[in-house]
Write a protein that holds these residues in place. Structure first.
Motif, PDB file in Angstrom:
ATOM      1  N   ASP A 269       0.853  -1.214   0.000  1.00 36.04           N
ATOM      2  CA  ASP A 269       0.000   0.000   0.000  1.00 36.04           C
ATOM      3  C   ASP A 269       0.877   1.248   0.000  1.00 36.04           C
ATOM      4  OD1 ASP A 269      -2.361  -1.451   0.129  1.00 36.04           O
ATOM      5  OD2 ASP A 269      -2.453  -1.398   2.317  1.00 36.04           O
ATOM      6  N   ILE A 270       1.953   1.188   0.775  1.00 35.57           N
ATOM      7  CA  ILE A 270       2.851   2.346   0.867  1.00 35.57           C
ATOM      8  C   ILE A 270       3.575   2.521  -0.469  1.00 35.57           C
ATOM      9  CG2 ILE A 270       4.866   3.322   2.076  1.00 35.57           C
ATOM     10  CD1 ILE A 270       2.330   3.093   3.850  1.00 35.57           C
ATOM     11  N   GLN A 271       4.035   1.393  -1.012  1.00 32.36           N
ATOM     12  CA  GLN A 271       4.768   1.463  -2.296  1.00 32.36           C
ATOM     13  C   GLN A 271       3.863   1.997  -3.409  1.00 32.36           C
ATOM     14  OE1 GLN A 271       6.141  -2.559  -2.328  1.00 32.36           O
ATOM     15  NE2 GLN A 271       8.053  -2.057  -1.270  1.00 32.36           N
ATOM     16  N   ALA A 272       2.574   1.692  -3.326  1.00 30.89           N
ATOM     17  CA  ALA A 272       1.640   2.178  -4.350  1.00 30.89           C
ATOM     18  C   ALA A 272       1.522   3.712  -4.298  1.00 30.89           C
ATOM     19  CB  ALA A 272       0.269   1.541  -4.142  1.00 30.89           C
ATOM     20  N   ALA A 273       1.888   4.275  -3.139  1.00 31.88           N
ATOM     21  CA  ALA A 273       1.819   5.739  -2.984  1.00 31.88           C
ATOM     22  C   ALA A 273       3.216   6.358  -3.077  1.00 31.88           C
ATOM     23  CB  ALA A 273       1.177   6.074  -1.639  1.00 31.88           C
ATOM     24  N   SER A 274       4.174   5.605  -3.652  1.00 34.27           N
ATOM     25  CA  SER A 274       5.582   6.043  -3.569  1.00 34.27           C
ATOM     26  C   SER A 274       5.831   7.430  -4.179  1.00 34.27           C
ATOM     27  CB  SER A 274       6.510   5.007  -4.188  1.00 34.27           C
ATOM     28  OG  SER A 274       6.198   4.862  -5.539  1.00 34.27           O
ATOM     29  N   ASP A 275       5.099   7.795  -5.235  1.00 33.83           N
ATOM     30  CA  ASP A 275       5.303   9.118  -5.848  1.00 33.83           C
ATOM     31  C   ASP A 275       4.995  10.242  -4.868  1.00 33.83           C
ATOM     32  OD1 ASP A 275       6.181   8.101  -8.147  1.00 33.83           O
ATOM     33  OD2 ASP A 275       4.310   8.375  -9.290  1.00 33.83           O
ATOM     34  N   LEU A 276       4.029   9.989  -4.013  1.00 30.83           N
ATOM     35  CA  LEU A 276       3.607  10.993  -3.027  1.00 30.83           C
ATOM     36  C   LEU A 276       4.775  11.412  -2.122  1.00 30.83           C
ATOM     37  CD1 LEU A 276       0.946  12.329  -2.151  1.00 30.83           C
ATOM     38  CD2 LEU A 276       0.561  10.406  -0.610  1.00 30.83           C
ATOM     39  N   PHE A 277       5.602  10.414  -1.742  1.00 26.98           N
ATOM     40  CA  PHE A 277       6.687  10.691  -0.798  1.00 26.98           C
ATOM     41  C   PHE A 277       7.763  11.595  -1.394  1.00 26.98           C
ATOM     42  CE2 PHE A 277       4.591   6.948   0.730  1.00 26.98           C
ATOM     43  CZ  PHE A 277       4.492   7.186   2.087  1.00 26.98           C
ATOM     44  N   LYS A 278       7.833  11.638  -2.727  1.00 27.41           N
ATOM     45  CA  LYS A 278       8.842  12.492  -3.371  1.00 27.41           C
ATOM     46  C   LYS A 278       8.388  13.937  -3.366  1.00 27.41           C
ATOM     47  CE  LYS A 278      10.039   8.814  -6.573  1.00 27.41           C
ATOM     48  NZ  LYS A 278       9.381   8.203  -7.706  1.00 27.41           N
ATOM     49  N   ASP A 279       7.101  14.129  -3.132  1.00 31.66           N
ATOM     50  CA  ASP A 279       6.493  15.419  -3.405  1.00 31.66           C
ATOM     51  C   ASP A 279       5.965  16.133  -2.151  1.00 31.66           C
ATOM     52  OD1 ASP A 279       5.519  17.310  -5.186  1.00 31.66           O
ATOM     53  OD2 ASP A 279       3.515  16.430  -5.144  1.00 31.66           O
ATOM     54  N   VAL A 280       6.197  15.548  -0.959  1.00 30.46           N
ATOM     55  CA  VAL A 280       5.642  16.181   0.252  1.00 30.46           C
ATOM     56  C   VAL A 280       6.764  16.750   1.112  1.00 30.46           C
ATOM     57  CG1 VAL A 280       3.601  14.725   0.338  1.00 30.46           C
ATOM     58  CG2 VAL A 280       5.674  14.045   1.556  1.00 30.46           C
ATOM     59  N   ASP A 281       6.378  17.527   2.134  1.00 29.43           N
ATOM     60  CA  ASP A 281       7.382  18.101   3.040  1.00 29.43           C
ATOM     61  C   ASP A 281       7.637  17.191   4.232  1.00 29.43           C
ATOM     62  OD1 ASP A 281       7.748  20.830   1.856  1.00 29.43           O
ATOM     63  OD2 ASP A 281       5.576  20.797   2.089  1.00 29.43           O
ATOM     64  N   CYS A 282       6.589  16.505   4.658  1.00 25.41           N
ATOM     65  CA  CYS A 282       6.701  15.831   5.956  1.00 25.41           C
ATOM     66  C   CYS A 282       5.807  14.595   6.002  1.00 25.41           C
ATOM     67  CB  CYS A 282       6.265  16.862   6.992  1.00 25.41           C
ATOM     68  SG  CYS A 282       6.262  16.272   8.642  1.00 25.41           S
ATOM     69  N   VAL A 283       6.289  13.546   6.661  1.00 25.89           N
ATOM     70  CA  VAL A 283       5.525  12.303   6.806  1.00 25.89           C
ATOM     71  C   VAL A 283       5.368  12.003   8.297  1.00 25.89           C
ATOM     72  CG1 VAL A 283       5.498   9.823   6.281  1.00 25.89           C
ATOM     73  CG2 VAL A 283       6.424  11.436   4.614  1.00 25.89           C
ATOM     74  N   ILE A 284       4.143  11.696   8.708  1.00 23.68           N
ATOM     75  CA  ILE A 284       3.849  11.454  10.136  1.00 23.68           C
ATOM     76  C   ILE A 284       3.287  10.043  10.292  1.00 23.68           C
ATOM     77  CG2 ILE A 284       2.493  12.223  12.131  1.00 23.68           C
ATOM     78  CD1 ILE A 284       2.038  14.888  10.728  1.00 23.68           C
TER      79      ILE A 284
END
Ligand code: ATP
Length: 308
Positions: free
Chosen positions: A121-136
């Motif tokens: 599920d996380i890998q399916a959202a992998s593009d998101l992690f390149k584009d955000v400031d912060c992960v909680i």
């Protein structure tokens, strides 16, 4: 505008309001039964969205009406639910809370689909992690998924915030290695360090022990006494605002959402961001419930202007 991803739980909270807790074997009547959206992940996502950040929530709900209700609630607060998925045949997470007249509570959680979030599920959202400031993230969803999310975030040079709640016996070293900021409350901190918090000196010792785990930035929230922050540049207790609290549920979640939203990428405004987070929480504790009690950025801004 800040972009924040929250990985975590969402629950329906059912609260049984009672005069006193029942004794083992006793049957009592509830005064009232109320229902609301909850779960640390969902609360923190809503806090981030209300604080003005573009917020994405990664989570799993069940194939039931509660799942639809939760997704609707998140959307109504402005959280992007593209990555909230439904697990067929599963139930949505549910927290059963008994609240007595003294304001004390007992909570039993049926984690349901929250525990079905996967690394995929996380890998399916992998593009998101390149584009955000912060992960909680917190500890109400599987650790493997959180580790994968933090790994992707750090690979992309983003800030990671770990709220180690509820407390677990041992935080995996791999997760700590990818954590920029750890934010336990006093109980969670004491469970990790083995040192009870009583005063500024024990707060400092707790922070030191948390740094020894390999985390550079520490925030220990300390209820109506404030939040102790510790990093390479600063170590201080940011005092809580003096207010009359009516319901402290969600105080910590509000703090984390606001902290993430206000931190600069180089963390150079750690104290200032913690002050804003503390002001936001001080408004939340004066209102009933978790999600509805979280103030908007405008409300926090107005309160801080009035303080001056
Ligand atoms: P919860 O589990 O109830 O959401 P928590 O235990 O995670 O909360 P706390 O340490 O209780 O978190 O509170 C977080 C922050 O909220 C504190 O650091 C403080 O800034 C603020 N806060 C909490 N309680 C009060 C209060 N009674 N008055 C003013 N501010 C408060």
């Amino acid at each position: 505008m800040k972009k924040i991803v929250v990985i975590g739980s969402s629950n329906v909270d059912t609260t049984l309001h009672v005069k006193d807790f029942p004794k083992p074997g006793e049957t009592i009547n509830a005064i009232e039964i109320t229902s609301a959206g909850g779960g640390k992940g969902a609360n923190q996502a809503i806090a981030a969205a209300k604080s003005g950040a573009e917020t994405y929530f990664i989570n799993r709900v069940g194939e039931d009406s509660e799942g639809g209700y939760i997704t609707h609630q998140l959307k109504s607060y402005g959280v992007d639910t593209t990555y909230v998925q439904t697990t067929m045949g599963s139930k949505t997470g549910h927290a059963y809370i008994t609240l007595n007249e003294a304001g004390q509570n007992d909570i039993i959680i049926d984690h349901g689909a929250n525990y079905e979030l996967t690394v995929e599920d996380i890998q399916a959202a992998s593009d998101l992690f390149k584009d955000v400031d912060c992960v909680i993230a917190q500890f109400e969803t599987p650790l493997e998924a959180t580790i994968e999310a933090f790994k992707l975030a750090k690979k992309a040079g983003k800030i990671t915030i770990l709220n180690p709640a509820p407390a677990i016996d041992k935080i995996p070293e791999e997760l700590l290695q990818y954590t920029d900021i750890i934010t336990p409350n006093e109980t969670e901190s004491a469970k990790i360090t083995g040192i009870q918090i009583k005063d500024n000196s024990t707060l400092a010792t707790n922070a030191e022990k948390l740094h020894l785990l390999g985390v550079k930035n520490v925030v220990i929230t300390y209820g109506d006494k404030g939040a102790y922050i510790s990093s390479a540049d600063i170590e201080t207790l940011v005092p809580a605002y003096k207010v009359k609290a009516t319901d402290t549920t969600g105080a910590g979640d509000t703090f984390i959402g606001y902290l993430a939203s206000n931190l600069k990428a180089d963390l150079s405004n750690f104290e200032e961001a913690a002050k804003i987070a503390s002001r936001a929480s001080s408004i939340a504790v004066q209102r009933l419930g978790a999600q509805p009690s979280i103030p908007t950025a405008k409300e926090v801004e107005n309160a801080m202007e009035d303080d001056e």
